[in-house]
Motif scaffolding. Structure first.
Motif: not given
Length: 394
Positions: A192-199
Motif C-alpha cells: 500500500a505504501l509503495i503504491g501511494a508513494d510511487g504514484l
C-alpha cells in the motif's frame, strides 16, 4: 545559445550518493561534520530495523554522540517549535533525517531553526508574517526510506496544522548537504505504501514535465524518471526486487529534483487543502486524483488552448507508454490517461469518501487550492473543473 532554448536556472541541489548499500557511507559522512548529531526518524520503521541497528552501532564505533527525535504522522508547526525549543541549546554539528517525507520534512525544518531558535510560524508561506529566513541552518543530511516525496532534493519542509493548513517552510538554505539514497531501505515498505508513494513520485514527475516553468534540463530528468516509474511501479507493488527498488528510488529522487525547479500542478494544488482538512495521506491524494486531473487538464487544453505546449508533452508520454511512435496526439493522450486509470485500480487507491470527504466539502477544498502548485499547472482550471475532478473520486 541554441535556437529554441530560452534562459533557465537550476537551484541548489544536494550532493547525491545513490545505490544499494550507500547507507553504509553515512556514518563517515556524518563524522566529517563533527561528533554531535541530531537524528530524526519515524517511530519504528528504521529505528527498530536491522539497518538501523547497524547504523547506530557504526556511530558508536566512531565515538559519535546523538539525540534522537521521532516523528509521529505528518509534522506540525507545534512539533517543530517544541523540538527546536528543547534542543536549540545543544551545539549539534549536523542533523540527519532518515525516513519518509514526514521525517525528512521535520528534520529539514528543525535543522533550519536550531541555530536561529525562532518559531517556524515566522516563515511559513501563506501563514503569519512570512518573514525572510536568514539562517544559518545546521548542516542537514537526508536519507529517504520510501520512494515518493523526493524531499531529499528539495528546499521545502511541508508542515500540517490538522484541520487548518498544510504549508511549506521554504528556502535554499534548507536544501540538504547530502542525499543518501539506498534502494535497499525500500524493502520494508508495504504494498500500500509503495503504491501511494510511487504514484506521488510519478505525479510529481508528470506535473513537473508539463509545468509552465519546465525547461530542457528538467524535461530530460522528468522523462527519465517517468520511464523508470513506468517500468518499476507495478512490479514493485506485487513483488519486491532489487532492480525495481532501484528504479523507484531513482524516480522519486528525480521527482524531487524536478519539482524543486519547476513547481507542480493541479493534483498538488488540491492535495494541500485535502491533507490539511482531512486525515488522508499525501500519496493517496496524488494516486487517487492523478488520472482524473490529467484527463481534465487535457480536455481543458483541447477545448480552449490547442497550442498549449503541454498537449504534445502529454502525447509524448502516452506514446512512450504505448511504445508506438506513430500514435497520434489525441490517441496518445488517451492512452496515458487509460494507463493512469489502470494503475489507480491495480494499486488499490481508495476514493476520497473513504476519508470522510463528501460533496458538501468540495467548495471549501476548491477555494483553498489556489496555492503555489496550482499556479504552475499548464492550464488555468475553473472552480467547476476542479470540483468535477474531486467529485469523480468521491
Amino acid at each position: 545559445m541554441s535556437v529554441g532554448f530560452l534562459p533557465f536556472s537550476i537551484a541548489r541541489l544536494p550532493r547525491i550518493e545513490f545505490g544499494s548499500g550507500t547507507l553504509g557511507k553515512l556514518p563517515d559522512i556524518a563524522a566529517a561534520y563533527g561528533s554531535r548529531l541530531l537524528i530524526v526518524t519515524g517511530v519504528r520503521a528504521f529505528a527498530e530495523s536491522e539497518g538501523g541497528a547497524r547504523f547506530f552501532a557504526a556511530l558508536c564505533e566512531r565515538k559519535l554522540s546523538w539525540e534522537h527525535v521521532k516523528v509521529t504522522g505528518e509534522p506540525s508547526p507545534e512539533f517543530v517549535d517544541a523540538s527546536v525549543s528543547a534542543l536549540c541549546g545543544t551545539p549539534f554539528d549536523a542533523v540527519i533525517g532518515i525516513g519518509g517525507g514526514s521525517a525528512l520534512d521535520a528534520a529539514k525544518a528543525i535543522a533550519g531553526l536550531l541555530r536561529p531558535g525562532n518559531s517556524v510560524m515566522d516563515h511559513l508561506e501563506g501563514v503569519g508574517p512570512e518573514r525572510p529566513y536568514h539562517g544559518p541552518a545546521t548542516p542537514f543530511i537526508a536519507v529517504p526510506t520510501t520512494a515518493g516525496t523526493g524531499s531529499e532534493a528539495t528546499k521545502n519542509a511541508v508542515l500540517t496544522a490538522p484541520g487548518g493548513f498544510k504549508k511549506s517552510f521554504r528556502d535554499d538554505k534548507l536544501v540538504a548537504e547530502w542525499a543518501i539514497i539506498d534502494p535497499d531501505l525500500l524493502a520494508t515498505c508495504s504494498p500500500a505504501l509503495i503504491g501511494a508513494d510511487g504514484l506521488d513520485a510519478f505525479t510529481q514527475l508528470l506535473e513537473s514535465f508539463v509545468s509552465t516553468r519546465a525547461n530542457p534540463m528538467t524535461d530530460a530528468l522528468a522523462r527519465s524518471g517517468i520511464m523508470a516509474a513506468r517500468d518499476a511501479l507495478s512490479s514493485l507493488y506485487h513483488a519486491q526486487s532489487a532492480a525495481a527498488r532501484a528504479q523507484m528510488a531513482y524516480a522519486s529522487l528525480l521527482s524531487g529534483i524536478c519539482l524543486a525547479q519547476t513547481g507542480l500542478g493541479s493534483v498538488h494544488g488540491l492535495a494541500s487543502p485535502l491533507g490539511a482538512f482531512f486525515p488522508i495521506p499525501h500519496g493517496v491524494v496524488c494516486g487517487t486524483l492523478v488520472a482524473t486531473a490529467t484527463a481534465c487538464n487535457i480536455d481543458a487544453m483541447e477545448a480552449r488552448e490547442t497550442g498549449n505546449p503541454a498537449l504534445p508533452k502529454y502525447a509524448e508520454i502516452g506514446r512512450r507508454f504505448a511504445m508506438k511512435k506513430g500514435l497520434d496526439g489525441p490517441d496518445a493522450r488517451c492512452h496515458l490517461v487509460d494507463v493512469l486509470r489502470c494503475w489507480e485500480l491495480e494499486l488499490g487507491l481508495p476514493r476520497l469518501s473513504a476519508y470522510g470527504i463528501g460533496t458538501g466539502d468540495l467548495p471549501r477544498i476548491v477555494a483553498a487550492s489556489r496555492g503555489s502548485s496550482m499556479k504552475t499547472n499548464p492550464v488555468v482550471l475553473t472552480d467547476l473543473e476542479l470540483t468535477q475532478i474531486l467529485s469523480a473520486r468521491l
